[in-house]
Design a protein around this motif. Structure first.
Motif, PDB file in Angstrom:
ATOM      1  N   ASP A 123       1.882 -78.583  29.736  1.00 48.95           N
ATOM      2  CA  ASP A 123       1.843 -77.157  29.391  1.00 48.95           C
ATOM      3  C   ASP A 123       3.153 -76.467  29.785  1.00 48.95           C
ATOM      4  O   ASP A 123       3.701 -75.691  28.995  1.00 48.95           O
ATOM      5  N   THR A 182       5.993 -77.589  27.462  1.00 53.22           N
ATOM      6  CA  THR A 182       5.810 -76.982  26.138  1.00 53.22           C
ATOM      7  C   THR A 182       6.198 -75.506  26.165  1.00 53.22           C
ATOM      8  O   THR A 182       6.940 -75.028  25.300  1.00 53.22           O
ATOM      9  N   ASP A 183       5.712 -74.783  27.156  1.00 50.85           N
ATOM     10  CA  ASP A 183       6.008 -73.350  27.250  1.00 50.85           C
ATOM     11  C   ASP A 183       7.501 -73.099  27.469  1.00 50.85           C
ATOM     12  O   ASP A 183       8.082 -72.192  26.861  1.00 50.85           O
ATOM     13  N   ASN A 197       9.333 -73.943  24.143  1.00 46.01           N
ATOM     14  CA  ASN A 197       9.077 -72.950  23.098  1.00 46.01           C
ATOM     15  C   ASN A 197       9.667 -71.581  23.430  1.00 46.01           C
ATOM     16  O   ASN A 197       9.857 -70.761  22.535  1.00 46.01           O
ATOM     17  N   HIS A 257       8.478 -72.038  34.837  1.00 47.14           N
ATOM     18  CA  HIS A 257       7.718 -71.400  33.751  1.00 47.14           C
ATOM     19  C   HIS A 257       8.331 -70.045  33.395  1.00 47.14           C
ATOM     20  O   HIS A 257       8.731 -69.283  34.291  1.00 47.14           O
ATOM     21  N   ARG A 268       7.052 -67.282  32.684  1.00 40.69           N
ATOM     22  CA  ARG A 268       6.411 -66.118  33.325  1.00 40.69           C
ATOM     23  C   ARG A 268       6.963 -65.866  34.727  1.00 40.69           C
ATOM     24  O   ARG A 268       6.755 -64.807  35.301  1.00 40.69           O
TER      25      ARG A 268
END
Length: 174
Positions: A21, A24-25, A28, A98, A100
């Motif tokens: 995850d 991928t994040d 992308n 990440h 975020r």
């Protein structure tokens, strides 16, 4: 709240899925971690399996950062050289935080944790990494103590007509 870093965590389905995850994040969101958007977990999975195989064979070590909710939020793989004349330095691969968590200093924390881990490896005197030119990554790594030691023009083809430099960075540990 800072990330909690673990070197060599047990590879569980939750960890595997969390890394997929994350990767991928990050990809992308435009992160330079071996893929270009759009990308799916299934496209990334074979590359993650290669990293896991390296871990089983003792060639790689995984550093993972979890956030306060326990989510996989950062990773880096430290990979040993198999060539006997280069065994005194290690590679740093798949350095990710990440999206975020961007801007919170977690990238610096991840690099500091990777440096601390590498200092604990017998005979390792430096960390080497490469990064994709054109994104300012070399400035970030430079601000964390890494020195640019080379560039290879047009070594990374992001898309037809979009070639980037491969920037080589080194962090001496002594």
């Amino acid at each position: 709240m800072p990330l909690t870093f673990t070197l060599d965590p047990a590879v569980t389905p939750d960890l595997r899925d969390g890394i997929l995850d994350l990767w991928t994040d990050v990809s992308n969101a435009g992160g330079a971690v071996g893929f270009v958007p759009p990308v799916t977990r299934e496209a990334i999975r074979p590359e993650l399996v290669r990293h896991f195989v390296g871990m089983v064979e003792g060639r790689s070590r995984l550093l993972v950062g979890h956030d306060e909710a326990g989510e996989v939020s950062a990773t880096a793989f430290l990979t040993f050289n198999t060539h006997r004349l280069m065994a005194h330095w290690t590679w740093l691969y798949t350095v990710m935080v990440h999206p975020r968590h961007q801007g919170k200093g977690y990238g610096r924390d991840l690099l500091a944790a990777a440096e601390q881990a590498a200092r604990g490896f017998d005979g390792i005197e430096a960390i080497r990494l490469t990064c994709r030119g054109g994104l300012g990554l070399e400035r970030f790594y430079g601000s964390c103590g890494y020195k640019e030691v080379g560039r290879i023009p047009d070594a990374i083809r992001v898309a037809p007509g979009d070639d980037r430099e491969d920037v080589i960075m080194l962090l001496p540990l002594e």
